[in-house]
Design a protein around this motif. Structure first.
Motif, short mmCIF file in Angstrom:
data_model
loop_
_atom_site.label_atom_id
_atom_site.label_comp_id
_atom_site.label_asym_id
_atom_site.label_seq_id
_atom_site.Cartn_x
_atom_site.Cartn_y
_atom_site.Cartn_z
N UNK A 176 0.83 -1.21 0.00
CA UNK A 176 0.00 0.00 0.00
C UNK A 176 0.86 1.26 0.00
N UNK A 177 1.95 1.23 0.76
CA UNK A 177 2.85 2.39 0.81
C UNK A 177 3.44 2.66 -0.57
N UNK A 178 3.82 1.61 -1.29
CA UNK A 178 4.36 1.79 -2.64
C UNK A 178 3.31 2.36 -3.59
N UNK A 179 2.07 1.91 -3.46
CA UNK A 179 0.99 2.44 -4.29
C UNK A 179 0.74 3.91 -3.97
N UNK A 180 0.77 4.25 -2.69
CA UNK A 180 0.57 5.65 -2.28
C UNK A 180 1.71 6.51 -2.81
N UNK A 181 2.94 6.02 -2.72
CA UNK A 181 4.09 6.77 -3.24
C UNK A 181 3.94 7.01 -4.74
N UNK A 182 3.45 6.01 -5.46
CA UNK A 182 3.22 6.18 -6.90
C UNK A 182 2.17 7.23 -7.19
N UNK B 70 0.84 4.69 5.97
CA UNK B 70 1.34 6.07 6.03
C UNK B 70 2.64 6.17 6.81
N UNK B 71 2.80 5.30 7.78
CA UNK B 71 4.02 5.31 8.58
C UNK B 71 5.24 4.92 7.76
N UNK B 72 5.03 4.26 6.65
CA UNK B 72 6.13 3.82 5.80
C UNK B 72 6.51 4.84 4.73
N UNK B 73 5.77 5.95 4.66
CA UNK B 73 6.09 6.97 3.66
C UNK B 73 7.38 7.69 4.04
N UNK B 74 8.10 8.10 3.03
CA UNK B 74 9.37 8.80 3.22
C UNK B 74 9.14 10.31 3.33
N UNK B 75 10.07 11.03 3.92
CA UNK B 75 9.93 12.50 4.00
C UNK B 75 9.78 13.14 2.62
N UNK C 205 -6.06 14.63 -5.07
CA UNK C 205 -5.70 14.87 -3.66
C UNK C 205 -6.81 14.40 -2.73
N UNK C 206 -8.06 14.62 -3.12
CA UNK C 206 -9.18 14.15 -2.31
C UNK C 206 -9.18 12.62 -2.22
N UNK C 207 -8.94 11.97 -3.35
CA UNK C 207 -8.87 10.50 -3.36
C UNK C 207 -7.71 9.99 -2.51
N UNK C 208 -6.57 10.66 -2.63
CA UNK C 208 -5.39 10.27 -1.86
C UNK C 208 -5.64 10.44 -0.36
N UNK C 209 -6.35 11.49 0.01
CA UNK C 209 -6.67 11.72 1.42
C UNK C 209 -7.49 10.56 1.98
#
Length: 94
Positions: free
Chosen positions: A7-13, A44-49, A30-34
């Motif tokens: 999921x983190x990889x998909x969110x990063x993409x 979300x905890x796996x997202x990078x800065x 952005x609304x969908x991403x939220x």
């Protein structure tokens, strides 16, 4: 790779794709991403800065676009003609 990492990889993409969008497309995405972020706090905890920075820059882009649009649509103020309301109240001439 576990589910959260996937999921983190998909969110990063999706975040990377935001940089290429503009206008209403970026707002919709952005609304969908939220929604995705709210449903998956562990991912979300796996997202990078860098990912967070990209999201912030997209939000700034949205805000700048909204500000520019508001300035364009800003009504022009029309000044009413001024009427001279002063009166000569002197007693000269009587």
């Amino acid at each position: 790779m576990n589910e959260n990492e996937q999921l983190a990889l998909e969110i990063q993409g999706r975040i990377k794709q935001l940089e290429e969008l503009s206008g209403t497309e970026i707002k919709t995405e952005m609304d969908d991403l939220k929604v995705v972020l709210l449903k998956n706090p562990a991912a979300c905890q796996l997202l990078l800065p860098e990912d967070i920075g990209r999201m912030v820059s997209c939000i700034k882009k949205l805000m700048l676009g909204a500000k520019t649009l508001a300035e364009i649509k800003k009504p022009t103020s029309r000044k009413k003609p001024q009427i001279d309301l002063s009166a000569d109240l002197s007693l000269e001439g009587f």
